[in-house]
Design an enzyme around this catalytic site. Structure first.
Site, PDB file in Angstrom:
ATOM      1  CG  HIS A 196       6.421 -41.598   7.976  1.00  0.00           C
ATOM      2  ND1 HIS A 196       5.968 -42.890   7.912  1.00  0.00           N
ATOM      3  CD2 HIS A 196       5.954 -40.995   6.859  1.00  0.00           C
ATOM      4  CE1 HIS A 196       5.247 -43.059   6.813  1.00  0.00           C
ATOM      5  NE2 HIS A 196       5.217 -41.923   6.161  1.00  0.00           N
ATOM      6  NE  ARG A 293       0.158 -30.021   1.844  1.00  0.00           N
ATOM      7  CZ  ARG A 293       1.391 -29.724   2.257  1.00  0.00           C
ATOM      8  NH1 ARG A 293       1.569 -28.901   3.292  1.00  0.00           N
ATOM      9  NH2 ARG A 293       2.446 -30.240   1.650  1.00  0.00           N
ATOM     10  NE  ARG A 329      -4.326 -29.565  -2.140  1.00  0.00           N
ATOM     11  CZ  ARG A 329      -3.469 -30.415  -1.591  1.00  0.00           C
ATOM     12  NH1 ARG A 329      -2.555 -31.017  -2.344  1.00  0.00           N
ATOM     13  NH2 ARG A 329      -3.502 -30.662  -0.294  1.00  0.00           N
ATOM     14  CD  GLU A 431      -2.798 -33.735  -7.439  1.00  0.00           C
ATOM     15  OE1 GLU A 431      -2.561 -34.088  -6.277  1.00  0.00           O
ATOM     16  OE2 GLU A 431      -3.901 -33.274  -7.807  1.00  0.00           O
ATOM     17  CG  ASN A 454       4.823 -35.837  -2.610  1.00  0.00           C
ATOM     18  OD1 ASN A 454       5.980 -35.896  -2.983  1.00  0.00           O
ATOM     19  ND2 ASN A 454       4.439 -35.086  -1.601  1.00  0.00           N
ATOM     20  CG  ASP A 455      -1.142 -37.648  -5.004  1.00  0.00           C
ATOM     21  OD1 ASP A 455      -0.803 -38.573  -4.232  1.00  0.00           O
ATOM     22  OD2 ASP A 455      -2.057 -36.847  -4.736  1.00  0.00           O
ATOM     23  NE  ARG A 465       1.850 -39.695  -1.058  1.00  0.00           N
ATOM     24  CZ  ARG A 465       1.906 -38.513  -0.496  1.00  0.00           C
ATOM     25  NH1 ARG A 465       3.034 -38.098   0.020  1.00  0.00           N
ATOM     26  NH2 ARG A 465       0.854 -37.738  -0.457  1.00  0.00           N
ATOM     27  CB  CYS A 502       3.468 -27.846  -4.874  1.00  0.00           C
ATOM     28  SG  CYS A 502       2.083 -28.779  -5.548  1.00  0.00           S
TER      29      CYS A 502
END
Length: 572
Positions: A196, A293, A329, A431, A454-455, A465, A502
């Site tokens: 992170h 977002r 989104r 996703e 990611n999803d 994750r 994305c």
């Protein structure tokens, strides 16, 4: 001149004066007293006060990081709050206190045990140890300060200009506190590219090299050091030739749109999590916004944003990119994105529960209607013809049909009211495996699809994750994930529907050729990597890329995929 090898995290270079950051020096614990001399009730009160102070500090850190970096990067501090309030950890610490252990020793003992467990793991799971250290150190500072305040002796936000910060490791809190205008680079003994802290450094565009090992300790305070995040090298007392090489523009900002070497256009856009990120994205040459977002408008407040507030935020994004597409989104909350005032359901597995478009079509249809009104009004402005709107977590064709019906209903209402409006491009995020399998049906009904890798990787691989025990399963290069990507792009082939990506995968220059070969029309990423990906697109031959993608799709293991792509684990 000496050169030390590590793992490049941010593809930039910087030179400056070394300064060691050793927060552990602030955390020396007093000798343990005799257990009979410990007032357990008083120590329990101290532990509770420290937890309250740290909880407030974590929320402040989350807010600052969301504003400076982005909502997605700031989510790590919500995970930290989960460690802070983990019932097993609390139970163990309180049990130790009742047995006569002072609060600071009980905290150190229990968290050190958890840190050691993670350090014994491999890959991304080992990197989560830094998150536990962050929470541990905050608690210890609060306890040692004696007044419930979580403070540190070193002000990372006020480092001198031209600092090369050296550390055994940096926590997400440490990294988020840095001033990117003052810090010329970061190098750490430990850490990985997907930690992170590394992700936050990348978002701040601070040159970084991690995992240098103990050789970094040979550098003294005050030495001149060059950090090359592109090559993954730390150079001590660099000569003029190496300094000159660093001064050569690395990835040059390319303001215009780019094509592959054989003429295929690929948009390279930026993911944006707040209005503060718009200008930096434009400065780095982004072809618009591939993911705007809207959650940042809903968090850290006691009631939802008004229609006008949302309209102003979207028109600000359109004004920042008057000639480029801005993909908004619709509200994506639930799962790992709680919003207290919405009273979201408490579910045993929220990632498989009420989130995304499911909430917008049912429990919070009123919020959805307000947001759609703002978006349709924005689409009618001078720059609004480049607005696009996408729906998150689609799993059914019926969801898309209901969402489109809602848009048309709002358009009718605005027309009746005499309000200027227009219907923008409409799309869906891919996703889930369901969306990938239904991509052809979705493409028939929509203007575009955007893959959230990611999803998608999490749902395809059945791996959260945020769950360190299965972090290595969350892998966008697994053959199953690659085949889901291929199914999505193939569904739109030959139609007017375009397909974008994305997720973080889109911003990895080592994967640009693969993604072009898979047929993506647009790649959207953290703004810092836009110049490098644009430069890489120009080098790619689309036909050769398609052949590479076919080879990768024929693979059955991640190792085979890496071999085909000719990249190693350090680059993946």
């Amino acid at each position: 001149m000496r050169t030390l090898a590590g793992v490049g995290s941010t593809p930039r270079a910087g030179v400056g004066t070394a300064r060691w950051y050793r927060p552990e020096a602030d955390l020396s614990l007093p000798d343990r007293p005799d257990p009979d001399a410990v007032d357990a009730e008083s120590e329990l009160d101290r532990y509770g006060a420290a937890r309250d102070a740290v909880r407030g500090a974590l929320r402040d850190a989350r807010d600052r990081t969301a504003q400076r970096v982005g909502e997605e990067e700031a989510a790590v501090f919500e995970a930290h709050e989960g460690f802070l309030d983990d019932p097993t950890i609390i139970e163990d610490v309180e049990a130790a206190i009742r047995e006569g252990t002072p609060a600071e020793h009980a905290v150190a003992d229990r968290f050190d045990e958890a840190v050691a467990q993670f350090e014994d793991m491999e890959g991304r799971m080992a990197e989560r140890a830094d998150d536990l250290r962050d929470v541990r150190d905050r608690l210890l500072r609060a306890l040692l300060a004696g007044d419930g305040e979580a403070s540190t002796a070193t002000d990372l936000a006020a480092l001198p200009d031209g600092t090369i910060l050296l550390a055994e490791r940096l926590t997400p809190s440490d990294t988020a506190a840095l001033d990117p205008d003052a810090v010329a680079g970061i190098a750490t003994v430990e850490g990985g590219r997907t930690s992170h802290a590394a992700i936050i450094a990348r978002s701040l565009a601070v040159p970084a090299v991690v995992g240098v090992d103990d050789a970094l300790e040979s550098i003294g305070d005050g030495e001149t050091v060059l950090v090359d995040g592109e090559a993954g090298e730390v150079v001590v007392n660099p000569d003029e030739a190496r300094r000159d090489a660093m001064r050569e523009p690395g990835p040059e900002v390319i303001p215009e749109r780019v094509e592959t070497a054989d003429g295929r256009a690929v948009e390279v856009a930026a993911n944006v999590g707040g209005e503060a990120e718009l200008a930096p994205a434009a400065e780095r040459g982004a072809d618009g916004v591939g993911l705007f977002r809207t959650e940042f408008l809903f968090v850290d407040r006691e009631s939802p944003p008004t229609e006008d507030e949302q309209y102003e935020a979207v028109t600000a994004a359109l004004s920042a990119f008057p000639d480029d597409r801005v993909v908004v989104r619709t509200l994506d909350v639930g799962g790992d994105k709680p919003v207290p005032y919405l009273d979201l359901p408490d579910e045993p597995n929220p990632f498989l529960g009420r989130r995304g478009i499911r909430l917008s079509l049912d429990e919070h249809a009123d919020l959805f209607e307000t947001q759609i009104r703002a978006l349709l009004r924005a689409a009618a402005t001078e720059d609004g013809d480049r607005l696009a709107v996408m729906f998150p977590l689609v799993t059914r064709v019926e969801e898309v049909e209901r969402a489109v019906d809602a848009v048309e209903s709002v358009a009718d209402d605005l027309a009746t009211e005499g309000v200027d409006h227009a219907v923008p491009e409409l799309g869906a995020m891919v996703e889930t495996p369901a969306a990938a399998f239904l991509a052809d049906a979705l493409a028939d009904r929509l203007d575009f699809l955007s893959v959230g890798t990611n999803d998608l990787a999490g749902y395809v691989m059945a791996a959260d994750r945020g769950n360190d025990a299965v972090a290595d399963y969350h892998d966008p290069l697994h053959p199953a994930v690659l085949r889901a990507l291929d199914r999505t792009t193939a569904a739109a082939e030959g139609s007017d529907t375009w397909v974008g990506m994305c997720g973080e995968m889109a911003g990895d220059p080592a994967l640009t050729e693969l993604l072009v070969g898979l047929g993506f029309d647009e790649l959207s990423m953290s703004a810092v990597t836009v110049p490098e990906v644009k430069a890489r697109v120009r080098e790619v031959d689309a036909d050769a890329a398609a052949s590479l993608a076919n080879e990768a799709l024929a693979c059955e293991t991640r190792g085979e995929v890496l071999d085909v792509l000719e990249i190693g684990e350090r680059d993946a």
